[in-house]
Enzyme design. Structure first.
Site, PDB file in Angstrom:
ATOM      1  N   LYS A  14       0.836  -1.357   0.162  1.00 17.99           N
ATOM      2  CA  LYS A  14       0.211  -0.050  -0.104  1.00 17.99           C
ATOM      3  C   LYS A  14       1.059   1.223  -0.001  1.00 17.99           C
ATOM      4  CE  LYS A  14      -2.074  -0.484   3.964  1.00 17.99           C
ATOM      5  NZ  LYS A  14      -2.017  -1.812   4.745  1.00 17.99           N
ATOM      6  N   ARG A  89     -10.444   1.293   8.310  1.00 17.17           N
ATOM      7  CA  ARG A  89     -10.045   0.031   8.455  1.00 17.17           C
ATOM      8  C   ARG A  89     -11.455  -0.940   9.125  1.00 17.17           C
ATOM      9  NH1 ARG A  89      -4.371   0.126   8.481  1.00 17.17           N
ATOM     10  NH2 ARG A  89      -3.567  -1.312   9.844  1.00 17.17           N
ATOM     11  N   ARG A 123      10.690  -8.049   6.634  1.00 18.27           N
ATOM     12  CA  ARG A 123      10.514  -6.431   6.627  1.00 18.27           C
ATOM     13  C   ARG A 123      11.386  -5.837   7.847  1.00 18.27           C
ATOM     14  NH1 ARG A 123       4.634  -4.054   5.943  1.00 18.27           N
ATOM     15  NH2 ARG A 123       4.121  -4.643   7.756  1.00 18.27           N
ATOM     16  N   ARG A 156      10.381  -4.267  12.649  1.00 20.26           N
ATOM     17  CA  ARG A 156       9.044  -3.717  13.147  1.00 20.26           C
ATOM     18  C   ARG A 156       8.604  -4.542  14.582  1.00 20.26           C
ATOM     19  NH1 ARG A 156       4.953  -1.456   8.462  1.00 20.26           N
ATOM     20  NH2 ARG A 156       3.624  -2.083  10.119  1.00 20.26           N
ATOM     21  N   ARG A 167      -3.163  -9.309  13.259  1.00 20.53           N
ATOM     22  CA  ARG A 167      -3.712  -8.351  12.203  1.00 20.53           C
ATOM     23  C   ARG A 167      -4.371  -9.168  11.135  1.00 20.53           C
ATOM     24  NH1 ARG A 167       1.823  -6.167  12.630  1.00 20.53           N
ATOM     25  NH2 ARG A 167       2.151  -6.348  10.092  1.00 20.53           N
TER      26      ARG A 167
HETATM   27  P1  AMP Z   1      -0.076   0.078   9.340  1.00 18.47           P
HETATM   28  O1  AMP Z   1       1.214   0.460   9.031  1.00 18.47           O
HETATM   29  O2  AMP Z   1      -1.252   0.404   8.230  1.00 18.47           O
HETATM   30  O3  AMP Z   1      -0.053  -1.475   9.236  1.00 18.47           O
HETATM   31  O4  AMP Z   1      -0.591   0.471  10.577  1.00 18.47           O
HETATM   32  C1  AMP Z   1      -0.040   0.146  11.895  1.00 18.47           C
HETATM   33  C2  AMP Z   1      -0.821   0.143  13.214  1.00 18.47           C
HETATM   34  O5  AMP Z   1      -1.264   1.150  13.410  1.00 18.47           O
HETATM   35  C3  AMP Z   1      -2.041  -0.900  12.697  1.00 18.47           C
HETATM   36  O6  AMP Z   1      -1.643  -2.382  13.281  1.00 18.47           O
HETATM   37  C4  AMP Z   1      -2.838  -0.211  14.105  1.00 18.47           C
HETATM   38  O7  AMP Z   1      -2.480  -0.450  15.306  1.00 18.47           O
HETATM   39  C5  AMP Z   1      -2.698   1.128  13.683  1.00 18.47           C
HETATM   40  N1  AMP Z   1      -3.481   1.706  12.698  1.00 18.47           N
HETATM   41  C6  AMP Z   1      -3.223   2.189  11.513  1.00 18.47           C
HETATM   42  N2  AMP Z   1      -4.198   2.536  10.750  1.00 18.47           N
HETATM   43  C7  AMP Z   1      -5.330   2.454  11.611  1.00 18.47           C
HETATM   44  C8  AMP Z   1      -6.684   2.549  11.444  1.00 18.47           C
HETATM   45  N3  AMP Z   1      -7.381   3.007  10.421  1.00 18.47           N
HETATM   46  N4  AMP Z   1      -7.711   2.073  12.720  1.00 18.47           N
HETATM   47  C9  AMP Z   1      -6.900   1.671  13.789  1.00 18.47           C
HETATM   48  N5  AMP Z   1      -5.896   1.564  14.066  1.00 18.47           N
HETATM   49  C10 AMP Z   1      -4.944   1.892  12.798  1.00 18.47           C
END
Ligand code: AMP
Length: 240
Positions: A14, A89, A123, A156, A167
């Site tokens: 993404k 989300r 990663r 990470r 996740r």
């Molecule tokens: P990502 O980099 O998009 O995988 O986001 C990393 C983490 O940030 C996720 O596992 C959530 O803990 C938090 N996060 C990111 N976007 C959201 C969202 N729209 N709603 C809730 N938590 C989020």
């Protein structure tokens, strides 16, 4: 003006795809996950609020996320539009979003869980400058060290088998209904996220009716050596 949402399971690219679109079309790129990580690394108040939830692979509370998205969109003038990655989300976030903004398209990057696992567990993040790497796509010049600042490369905090399983489960349970909401409005284009990043990008553009991307010039072969000493990351982009 173009306003897009990009969705896909973690590791589907993404961040990379959103960055390529935002660079070429002058879109403001908003990555909620990157914003949170930035805050965690810098020990801000927001970082302290989200750190544990993120490390466990769980979703941060809706009120907090919606506030952050709203504030970020209000900060920019986004004359040419925006692309938002990592949001919405769940159904509530999708409804909040549709009430507040009209959008032109939802890009859905499709990837099987087995491929996600393979990619995500490879990663690495530079503990110094935050640059993202993917060891499957390209290794750093010196193993374990950042090509840019020499900092130590670490996984990470949320890229563990356990957190990834949470996740993936969360994604399928909560994000698929979001796609259904957007599908009913005929916003969604689905693209196979498994090929290389340039192929995926061209497929996205073709489906959105955007002009194709000019491909970067190939780097000349230097006497059988790899042409590049290993560029950072799967495109050197923020993860996603
Ligand atoms: P990502 O980099 O998009 O995988 O986001 C990393 C983490 O940030 C996720 O596992 C959530 O803990 C938090 N996060 C990111 N976007 C959201 C969202 N729209 N709603 C809730 N938590 C989020």
């Amino acid at each position: 003006m173009r306003k897009y949402v990009i969705m896909g399971v973690q590791g589907s690219g993404k961040g990379t795809q959103a960055t390529m679109l935002s660079e070429d079309f002058d879109l403001v790129h908003i990555s909620v996950g990157d914003m949170f990580r930035w805050n965690v690394q810098r020990h801000t108040k927001l970082g302290a609020q989200v750190r544990r939830t993120m490390a466990a692979g769980e979703l941060v509370g809706d009120d907090l996320v919606e506030g952050v998205v709203k504030a970020t969109l209000a900060e920019h003038d986004w004359n040419f539009g925006f692309i938002i990655d990592g949001f919405p989300r769940n159904e509530r976030q999708a409804e909040f979003f549709l009430e507040s903004y009209d959008i032109d398209g939802v890009i859905h990057l499709d990837m099987p869980d087995s491929e996600v696992r393979r990619r995500v567990l490879a990663r690495r993040l530079c503990s110094g400058c935050g640059m993202d790497y993917n060891l499957l796509a390209s290794s750093p010049r010196v193993a374990g060290k950042c090509d840019v600042c020499g900092g130590e490369l670490i996984p990470r905090e949320d890229d563990t088998e356990e957190a990834l399983a949470v996740r993936l489960r969360d994604y399928h349970q909560k994000t698929n209904p979001v796609l259904d909401i957007f599908r009913r409005k005929e916003y969604v284009i689905t693209v196979d996220a498994r090929p290389g990043k340039e192929i995926v990008q061209q497929a996205i553009r073709a489906k959105l009716g955007l002009p194709p991307r000019e491909l970067p010039m190939p780097v000349p072969d230097r006497g059988g050596q790899p042409a590049s000493g290993g560029e950072p990351g799967a495109g050197g982009q923020p993860g996603g």
